[in-house]
Design a protein around this motif. Structure first.
Motif, PDB file in Angstrom:
ATOM      1  N   ALA A 164       0.824  -1.212   0.000  1.00  0.00           N
ATOM      2  CA  ALA A 164       0.000   0.000   0.000  1.00  0.00           C
ATOM      3  C   ALA A 164       0.859   1.263   0.000  1.00  0.00           C
ATOM      4  O   ALA A 164       0.336   2.350   0.199  1.00  0.00           O
ATOM      5  N   TYR A 165       2.154   1.125  -0.208  1.00  0.00           N
ATOM      6  CA  TYR A 165       3.048   2.255  -0.003  1.00  0.00           C
ATOM      7  C   TYR A 165       3.665   2.731  -1.317  1.00  0.00           C
ATOM      8  O   TYR A 165       4.040   1.932  -2.160  1.00  0.00           O
ATOM      9  N   GLU A 166       3.753   4.043  -1.439  1.00  0.00           N
ATOM     10  CA  GLU A 166       4.360   4.622  -2.632  1.00  0.00           C
ATOM     11  C   GLU A 166       5.750   5.136  -2.308  1.00  0.00           C
ATOM     12  O   GLU A 166       5.973   5.774  -1.283  1.00  0.00           O
ATOM     13  N   TYR A 216      11.086  -2.376   7.185  1.00  0.00           N
ATOM     14  CA  TYR A 216       9.636  -2.475   7.337  1.00  0.00           C
ATOM     15  C   TYR A 216       9.094  -3.735   6.652  1.00  0.00           C
ATOM     16  O   TYR A 216       8.342  -4.514   7.243  1.00  0.00           O
TER      17      TYR A 216
ATOM     18  N   SER B  98       2.952   7.997   2.393  1.00  0.00           N
ATOM     19  CA  SER B  98       3.310   6.595   2.602  1.00  0.00           C
ATOM     20  C   SER B  98       4.052   6.374   3.913  1.00  0.00           C
ATOM     21  O   SER B  98       3.803   5.387   4.608  1.00  0.00           O
ATOM     22  N   TYR B 101       1.598   6.558   6.806  1.00  0.00           N
ATOM     23  CA  TYR B 101       0.727   5.379   6.807  1.00  0.00           C
ATOM     24  C   TYR B 101       1.493   4.149   7.316  1.00  0.00           C
ATOM     25  O   TYR B 101       0.962   3.317   8.057  1.00  0.00           O
ATOM     26  N   ARG B 102       2.754   4.074   6.933  1.00  0.00           N
ATOM     27  CA  ARG B 102       3.585   2.966   7.394  1.00  0.00           C
ATOM     28  C   ARG B 102       3.768   3.041   8.919  1.00  0.00           C
ATOM     29  O   ARG B 102       3.676   2.044   9.619  1.00  0.00           O
ATOM     30  N   THR B 105       0.647   1.914  10.631  1.00  0.00           N
ATOM     31  CA  THR B 105       0.554   0.447  10.614  1.00  0.00           C
ATOM     32  C   THR B 105       1.446  -0.152  11.696  1.00  0.00           C
ATOM     33  O   THR B 105       1.021  -1.033  12.458  1.00  0.00           O
TER      34      THR B 105
END
Lengths: 322, 124
Positions: A164-166, A216, B98, B101-102, B105
């Motif tokens: 989900a990461y850009e 990550y 991003s 958001y990471r 999470t």
């Protein structure tokens, strides 16, 4: 460790063994306390990256040799060390911990990409140098939020979406990553037609992440599987037995060191006809009349063998395997 | 000058988790046990949306979602927040870059370490 006779180093032969996972691999850490997952995989303390303990690697390879049968159990003892009286003499081979080199990360544009990072590459390079094997590529710098890639088809504008990461992507203009990808595909992945798809994919779809983003994904993007017990009568899930198991994903690429010494023997025994280190490593890597060697062979590592877990193809790099 | 010692972030997660899991029951415990796997396999927003949908009928889904969302809101704003609407949290996550958001999470997973552990104790 027993004292060595003068002029004799512990190990005379060094190889690097690449480990390419073709099924999920569960090298278990034992029961977790306060973890996210009940049954986690082994991880390195200081990086949290997945790791395969050298003892587990050695045990799995020894078992593979044993399971192949052959006629010579004595040879197992000479190569790997005595089964029971470990104090009698040391084995002639040593395996290091399996360290991560490339990790598959979901990418809608390509199914998945192979992710690596400067830290992972530098650690491999250090091991290759120590083993006297050429790996003289340059490792590009990369900052958090950015990545470097070779294949423009992975891009959406100037970004790449991983899970989900850009990340802001820069193309590999000077081919620094390209050289690493080519090297990795030719050396780290198994030889032969069967693996040409994956060698080509690694060449195209290796993505260099920053150490932060690599961390990550290596921590949070493993394969987590729920397990239940099936009730024999109803054939449905039995309550109360639910637990979660973590696995390294298939397509992960790791490597370990393989070192060999001259054959060792029990103190007081004659020590005649000892196998030299080159003979030891050659027998293990290339096999003999009874055994298939490690090079190119699929070996089962870790737990859950009877449900297809732990299938890893080994490729040995070093003398005679360049 | 020596600063007044404060509980670490992880201690605060633990305190929050312990408070929230009280009396939540066995269904909640099972749901919490599987929550990290759901997030790791599907993503944070997908998981929160799934819990929101199920929460219509099931208290344990509603409760766990409430606990995660309020903690996340506290984490993201830096001050204690309660009863944050689902839509507000989704908006915040949808607009996050991003990296943020990471981090959200990771923070959720860090909280869930405590929730799944404490929920088991409380239920027993």
């Amino acid at each position: 460790m027993a004292a060595l006779s003068s002029g004799e180093t512990m190990f005379q032969e060094n190889r690097i063994v690449f480990l390419y996972c073709i099924s999920p691999v569960h090298m278990g850490a034992g029961t977790a306390v306060g973890g996210l997952i009940d049954n986690p995989i082994q991880r390195e303390k200081h990086t949290d990256y997945p790791v395969m303990a050298g003892s587990g690697i050695k045990g799995a390879i020894r078992h593979d040799y044993w399971a192949q049968g052959g006629s010579d159990n004595q040879l197992l003892k000479r190569i790997f060390g005595p089964e029971k009286d470990a104090a009698e003499h040391a084995g002639a081979v040593s395996f290091g911990d399996g360290q991560l080199l490339a990790f598959p990360v979901r990418c809608a544009k390509a199914g998945y990409v192979y992710a690596t990072s400067p830290l992972l590459l530098a650690r491999l390079q250090r091991h290759m140098t120590l083993a006297g094997i050429q790996a003289d590529w340059n490792i590009p710098d990369i900052s958090s939020g950015h990545c470097r890639l070779r294949n423009p088809d992975l891009l959406s504008d100037d970004h790449i979406a991983l899970e989900a990461y850009e990340l802001v992507a820069q193309l590999d203009a000077d081919n620094a990553l390209g050289q690493i990808a080519d090297w990795m595909a030719e050396n780290g992945l198994p030889e032969g037609e069967n693996y040409s798809f994956f060698r080509d994919k690694l060449k195209k779809d290796l993505v260099l992440l920053s150490n932060e983003e690599m961390h990550y994904f290596a921590v949070n993007s493993t394969v987590v599987e729920p397990h239940v017990r099936i009730d024999d009568v109803s054939g449905t899930a039995d309550g109360g037995a639910l637990f979660y198991s973590e696995n390294l994903p298939p397509e992960s690429l790791l490597y370990t060191t393989l070192m060999a010494s001259r054959e060792r023997y029990k103190k007081g025994d004659g020590g005649d006809n000892r196998m030299e280190a080159t003979q030891i490593v050659d027998t293990l890597v290339n096999g003999n009349d009874h055994w298939q060697g490690l090079h190119g062979r699929m070996v089962q590592f870790g737990g859950d063998a009877t449900t297809g877990r732990g299938q890893i193809v080994c490729s040995v790099k070093g003398d005679k395997h360049d | 000058m020596i600063k007044q010692a404060q509980p670490s972030l992880d201690q605060r997660r633990a305190a929050y988790a312990w408070e929230k899991v009280q009396g939540c029951g066995g269904e909640y415990m099972k749901l919490a046990k599987g929550a990290p796997a759901l997030i790791m396999n599907n993503g944070l927003m997908q998981t929160l949306a799934f819990y929101e949908d199920k929460g219509e009928k099931h208290n344990h889904h509603r409760d766990l979602n409430r606990h995660i969302i309020d903690w996340l809101a506290t984490y993201l704003t830096g001050k204690p927040v309660a009863n944050v609407p689902f839509a507000t949290m989704m908006d915040a996550l949808l607009q996050a870059d991003s990296a943020k958001y990471r981090r959200a999470t990771q923070e959720t997973l860090a909280l869930l370490r405590w929730i799944r552990q404490f929920a088991a104790i409380d239920y027993r």
